[in-house]
Scaffold this active site. Structure first.
Site, short mmCIF file in Angstrom:
data_model
loop_
_atom_site.label_atom_id
_atom_site.label_comp_id
_atom_site.label_asym_id
_atom_site.label_seq_id
_atom_site.Cartn_x
_atom_site.Cartn_y
_atom_site.Cartn_z
N SER A 39 109.80 18.98 142.50
CA SER A 39 111.27 17.57 141.23
C SER A 39 112.44 17.59 142.02
O SER A 39 112.32 18.28 143.82
CB SER A 39 111.52 18.16 139.88
OG SER A 39 112.21 19.06 140.38
N HIS B 61 114.54 13.43 126.48
CA HIS B 61 116.07 12.62 126.76
C HIS B 61 116.66 12.47 125.03
O HIS B 61 115.96 12.49 124.01
CB HIS B 61 115.24 11.45 127.28
CG HIS B 61 116.37 10.24 127.07
ND1 HIS B 61 117.39 9.39 127.01
CD2 HIS B 61 117.27 10.29 128.38
CE1 HIS B 61 118.15 8.32 127.28
NE2 HIS B 61 118.29 8.84 128.40
#
Length: 387
Positions: free
Chosen positions: A338, A137
């Site tokens: 996912s 991130h």
């Protein structure tokens, strides 16, 4: 939708007249109406829009503040700390914690939770280098700057997960120094999951015996815990601290997160009695008391089984999206189990219409709980019509 310019929205010296207040309310109503309209075509951002908390509107007439540790009652009694403790206990259990061994609090989002975890590691090992993959991130290098830590990016495997060989090599560039490693559980771009066990093996092979392992599971924690094939991501797998998002899989009108850590590590940062009578072992001190109430209410409604059903819905919708996009000739790709699907980006107009993140010619589709097959079908019709 056209809104007045920023200059027309300035707050002036004098208060508004009744006519002005009516205009302002109409403007706010337009903001809300646009948000509700856009909810039906929001497919690109990892946020859940399937919630309705209007029954808790009474909280908007209160100033509730969960200042300081959720474990301590402060001298400010208007708080929701009992609800916060229940939310923390739920996620600690989801992350495989032994009861009574974990500290946690509701933060204002994944970045604060990441700051908390890395801060604990830095306090344990002041000489530590911060390691994270190139797909971590964007908050992670910012945290390194905030905490004045040396930062080393680690390469990734073809599936975008951290490459243990690259981690081992980067650690050997800093001999004798401790490591704080951020392992990403569900990368924003592709939903990849770093291998916590592989990370620990790589650290051992590099001769690093002083390390703090933080799992940034803001996006992928519930998927790793409750998906078709559970993944290593929690305390039982070696994590020392964990970040989980509240507004992604759970859903909330305000951003929120859950910061978790081994309780024995938090004593290093605790300041006794400073937060109006409560200990402070959080980043922010004064903290939002509404978010814990929203999360608690939704988790009580869902239960663990309901949350697992929600995760499976997201995974199955992603599989369906990949099939439909392949039939549209959009070359989809996604990490199995996912809820992130990448595909050849359409024109800017369609990206805007469907709120699709895009870069490098690829668009990002996130099948969050509010996304259904009908949304995928509608998107594909637009793609086919605007080829």
């Amino acid at each position: 939708m056209h809104f007045p310019s920023d200059g027309d929205l300035e707050i002036g010296e004098e208060g508004r007249t009744q006519e002005g207040l009516r205009f302002d309310q109409q403007l706010l109503d337009r903001f809300m109406a646009e948000g509700l309209r856009a909810r039906g075509t929001a497919l690109g951002f990892p946020v859940n829009l399937d919630f309705d908390h209007r029954s808790l509107a009474g909280f908007l007439g209160l100033h509730a503040n969960n200042v300081g540790s959720p474990q301590d009652e402060s001298q400010y009694h208007l708080n929701t700390k009992p609800l916060e403790r229940a939310v923390v206990a739920f996620f600690a259990d989801l992350a495989g914690a032994v009861p009574g061994t974990t500290f946690g609090y509701v933060s204002n989002g994944g970045t604060e939770s990441n700051i908390f975890g890395v801060y604990l590691g830095r306090e344990r090992y002041p000489d530590a280098v911060l390691y994270a993959s190139t797909q971590a991130h964007y908050s992670v290098p910012k945290i390194a700057r905030l905490l004045r830590m040396d930062y080393a990016q680690v390469g990734v495997l073809p599936d975008a997960a951290m490459n243990p060989d690259s981690l081992r090599a980067r650690c050997r560039e800093h001999p004798g120094r401790a490591a704080v490693v951020v392992a990403t559980i569900g990368t924003t771009g592709q939903g990849a999951v770093d291998d916590l066990i592989g990370v620990r093996v790589a650290l051992h092979q590099a001769g690093v015996d002083r390390y703090h392992l933080h799992a940034d599971a803001a996006f992928g924690g519930p998927l790793a815990a409750l998906g078709p094939r559970p993944r290593a991501w929690g305390f039982a797998d070696g994590a020392d601290s964990i970040a989980i998002s509240g507004h992604k899989m759970i859903g909330s009108p305000v951003p929120s997160g859950i910061a978790l850590a081994r309780a024995d590590l938090v004593a290093d940062v605790r300041e006794p009695g400073v937060a109006v009578g409560a200990d402070d072992d959080t980043i922010s001190g004064s903290r939002d008391a509404l978010a814990p109430a929203l999360l608690w209410r939704e988790l009580r409604r869902l239960g663990r089984r309901g949350l697992a059903d929600r995760v499976m819905h997201c995974v199955r919708t992603a599989e369906y999206a990949a099939e439909r996009l392949r039939a549209c000739g959009r070359n989809p790709s996604y990490v199995p189990d996912s809820n992130t699907v990448l595909f050849d980006a359409p024109c800017q107009e369609l990206c805007d219409r469907w709120a699709l993140l895009h870069d490098g010619g690829r668009a990002h589709l996130n099948t969050m709980p509010h996304v259904e097959r009908k949304h995928i079908d509608a998107l594909c019709r637009d793609l086919e019509a605007n080829w």
